[in-house]
Write a protein that holds these residues in place. Structure first.
Motif, mmCIF file in Angstrom:
data_model
loop_
_atom_site.group_PDB
_atom_site.id
_atom_site.type_symbol
_atom_site.label_atom_id
_atom_site.label_comp_id
_atom_site.label_asym_id
_atom_site.label_seq_id
_atom_site.Cartn_x
_atom_site.Cartn_y
_atom_site.Cartn_z
ATOM 1 N N MET A 1 0.821 -1.213 0.000
ATOM 2 C CA MET A 1 0.000 0.000 0.000
ATOM 3 C C MET A 1 0.856 1.267 0.000
ATOM 4 N N LEU A 2 1.918 1.270 0.808
ATOM 5 C CA LEU A 2 2.822 2.426 0.885
ATOM 6 C C LEU A 2 4.241 1.952 0.623
ATOM 7 N N GLU A 3 4.932 2.646 -0.293
ATOM 8 C CA GLU A 3 6.312 2.301 -0.604
ATOM 9 C C GLU A 3 7.184 3.544 -0.504
ATOM 10 N N VAL A 4 8.117 3.505 0.427
ATOM 11 C CA VAL A 4 9.056 4.609 0.656
ATOM 12 C C VAL A 4 10.429 4.138 0.186
ATOM 13 N N THR A 5 11.047 4.908 -0.720
ATOM 14 C CA THR A 5 12.300 4.462 -1.342
ATOM 15 C C THR A 5 13.369 5.543 -1.228
ATOM 16 N N ASP A 6 14.462 5.208 -0.533
ATOM 17 C CA ASP A 6 15.634 6.095 -0.405
ATOM 18 C C ASP A 6 15.221 7.512 -0.013
ATOM 19 N N LEU A 7 14.302 7.623 0.921
ATOM 20 C CA LEU A 7 13.753 8.928 1.285
ATOM 21 C C LEU A 7 14.743 9.723 2.132
ATOM 22 N N GLY A 8 14.927 10.976 1.759
ATOM 23 C CA GLY A 8 15.776 11.868 2.525
ATOM 24 C C GLY A 8 15.106 13.209 2.725
ATOM 25 N N LYS A 9 15.316 13.807 3.905
ATOM 26 C CA LYS A 9 14.817 15.152 4.185
ATOM 27 C C LYS A 9 15.883 15.917 4.949
ATOM 28 N N ASP A 10 16.325 17.033 4.330
ATOM 29 C CA ASP A 10 17.355 17.872 4.929
ATOM 30 C C ASP A 10 16.750 19.189 5.391
ATOM 31 N N PHE A 11 17.278 19.701 6.476
ATOM 32 C CA PHE A 11 16.986 21.056 6.936
ATOM 33 C C PHE A 11 18.324 21.782 7.023
ATOM 34 N N GLY A 12 18.645 22.536 5.970
ATOM 35 C CA GLY A 12 19.973 23.133 5.912
ATOM 36 C C GLY A 12 21.009 22.025 5.813
ATOM 37 N N GLY A 13 21.942 22.011 6.745
ATOM 38 C CA GLY A 13 22.981 20.983 6.742
ATOM 39 C C GLY A 13 22.629 19.764 7.543
ATOM 40 N N LEU A 14 21.430 19.721 8.117
ATOM 41 C CA LEU A 14 21.015 18.594 8.942
ATOM 42 C C LEU A 14 20.227 17.581 8.123
ATOM 43 N N GLN A 15 20.652 16.330 8.140
ATOM 44 C CA GLN A 15 19.911 15.254 7.504
ATOM 45 C C GLN A 15 18.975 14.629 8.540
ATOM 46 N N ALA A 16 17.719 15.069 8.539
ATOM 47 C CA ALA A 16 16.755 14.545 9.504
ATOM 48 C C ALA A 16 16.323 13.130 9.144
ATOM 49 N N ILE A 17 16.233 12.858 7.839
ATOM 50 C CA ILE A 17 15.956 11.507 7.340
ATOM 51 C C ILE A 17 17.021 11.188 6.311
ATOM 52 N N ASP A 18 17.605 10.001 6.419
ATOM 53 C CA ASP A 18 18.742 9.652 5.566
ATOM 54 C C ASP A 18 18.502 8.292 4.914
ATOM 55 N N SER A 19 18.105 8.293 3.627
ATOM 56 C CA SER A 19 17.982 7.074 2.816
ATOM 57 C C SER A 19 17.111 6.009 3.472
ATOM 58 N N VAL A 20 15.897 6.394 3.859
ATOM 59 C CA VAL A 20 14.960 5.462 4.493
ATOM 60 C C VAL A 20 14.112 4.773 3.426
ATOM 61 N N SER A 21 14.053 3.437 3.477
ATOM 62 C CA SER A 21 13.238 2.651 2.552
ATOM 63 C C SER A 21 12.457 1.597 3.329
ATOM 64 N N PHE A 22 11.172 1.472 3.033
ATOM 65 C CA PHE A 22 10.359 0.400 3.600
ATOM 66 C C PHE A 22 9.048 0.337 2.822
ATOM 67 N N THR A 23 8.337 -0.770 2.988
ATOM 68 C CA THR A 23 7.011 -0.908 2.394
ATOM 69 C C THR A 23 6.025 -1.305 3.476
ATOM 70 N N LEU A 24 4.785 -0.850 3.327
ATOM 71 C CA LEU A 24 3.693 -1.256 4.211
ATOM 72 C C LEU A 24 2.727 -2.113 3.416
ATOM 73 N N ARG A 25 2.447 -3.293 3.930
ATOM 74 C CA ARG A 25 1.448 -4.146 3.307
ATOM 75 C C ARG A 25 0.055 -3.717 3.755
ATOM 76 N N LYS A 26 -0.907 -3.937 2.901
ATOM 77 C CA LYS A 26 -2.284 -3.596 3.211
ATOM 78 C C LYS A 26 -2.782 -4.398 4.406
ATOM 79 N N ASN A 27 -3.604 -3.734 5.233
ATOM 80 C CA ASN A 27 -4.254 -4.344 6.386
ATOM 81 C C ASN A 27 -3.255 -4.886 7.403
ATOM 82 N N THR A 28 -2.240 -4.086 7.692
ATOM 83 C CA THR A 28 -1.304 -4.395 8.765
ATOM 84 C C THR A 28 -1.304 -3.242 9.769
ATOM 85 N N ILE A 29 -0.802 -3.516 10.961
ATOM 86 C CA ILE A 29 -0.546 -2.471 11.953
ATOM 87 C C ILE A 29 0.961 -2.428 12.152
ATOM 88 N N THR A 30 1.605 -1.439 11.594
ATOM 89 C CA THR A 30 3.060 -1.320 11.644
ATOM 90 C C THR A 30 3.452 -0.296 12.695
#
Length: 253
Positions: A1-30
């Motif tokens: 249902m949800l696929e996150v691939t190599d996700l990154g989020k920077d605030f200036g020089g700060l890497q708050a999220i660094d290369s995050v990847s995962f998938t969520l299957r339908k009808n799960t509690i993660t």
């Protein structure tokens, strides 16, 4: 249902999220856990459209949503709640739920002149759905109470109720157990389980480890903006990297 691939989020020089990847299957509690500052809320905000990703991609039901505005993501069936509930304080609990559904005819003033019957019927349908939702959440007794007068746990349930009014496919729950007394926490857990049985998928941030271990499968663990591991409760509980992250060790050691 949800696929996150190599996700990154920077605030200036700060890497708050660094290369995050995962998938969520339908009808799960993660579950999504990690020490304070791990990047969990930033990840939620990026998925929900509050922040635009610096790098990587997010797909929901096969459709790219990275960088879309929060209201567009909301209308696709991906809804979030907040760690600190944000009701309209001077509106009743019922009104807080009724305001959620999109494209209400009464929002266009000319419909109130030329389509009165249609406006009344839709408003009645929304009213009935809100009452049914409050009954499901055991909030009937506070239906007409101003939202600001509710306890913290009751406001968490109202947050879930407002999410349900959007007919969501996936709900992002931000610390639903934080600051909630044990009896209301048990009620919140029961409602999540019932909604899961009805086909709603959940991704939740939570610091209450008992709640996570008993409710969630799989569990994602973050540390220092990275995804440290993914597994079931037993795997997470015994993984030395998780213990190191919570006790101050380096996730790279």
């Amino acid at each position: 249902m949800l696929e996150v691939t190599d996700l990154g989020k920077d605030f200036g020089g700060l890497q708050a999220i660094d290369s995050v990847s995962f998938t969520l299957r339908k009808n799960t509690i993660t579950g999504l856990i990690g020490p304070n500052g791990a990047g969990k809320t930033t990840l939620f905000n990026t998925i929900a459209g509050v922040y635009k990703p610096t790098r990587g991609s997010i797909a929901f039901n096969g459709e790219a949503i990275g960088g879309l505005s929060p209201h567009r993501i909301f209308h696709k069936g991906l809804v979030r709640t907040f760690q600190i509930p944000r009701p309209f304080p001077d509106m009743s609990v019922l009104e807080n739920l009724m305001v959620v559904p999109a494209r209400q005819y009464g929002e266009r003033f000319w419909n109130n002149w030329f389509r009165r019957g249609r406006v009344r019927q839709q408003e009645q349908d929304i009213h009935d759905k809100a009452r049914e939702t409050l009954k499901f959440l055991n909030l009937e007794r506070v239906t007409h109470e101003q939202a600001k007068n509710l306890s913290g746990g009751q406001q968490k349930l109202v947050e879930i109720g407002r999410a349900l009014m959007a007919d969501p496919q996936l709900i992002l729950l931000d610390e639903p157990g934080a600051g909630v007394n044990p009896s209301l926490l048990a009620e919140i857990i029961d409602r999540i389980r019932e909604l899961h049985e009805k086909g709603i998928t959940f991704l939740l941030i939570e610091h209450n480890m008992d709640m996570v271990m008993n409710l969630c499968d799989p569990i994602l663990v973050m540390a220092n903006g990275r995804l440290l591991m993914e597994g079931n409760a037993e795997t997470v509980r015994t993984d030395p990297r998780v213990l190191d992250a919570y006790l101050g060790g380096s996730p790279d050691e």
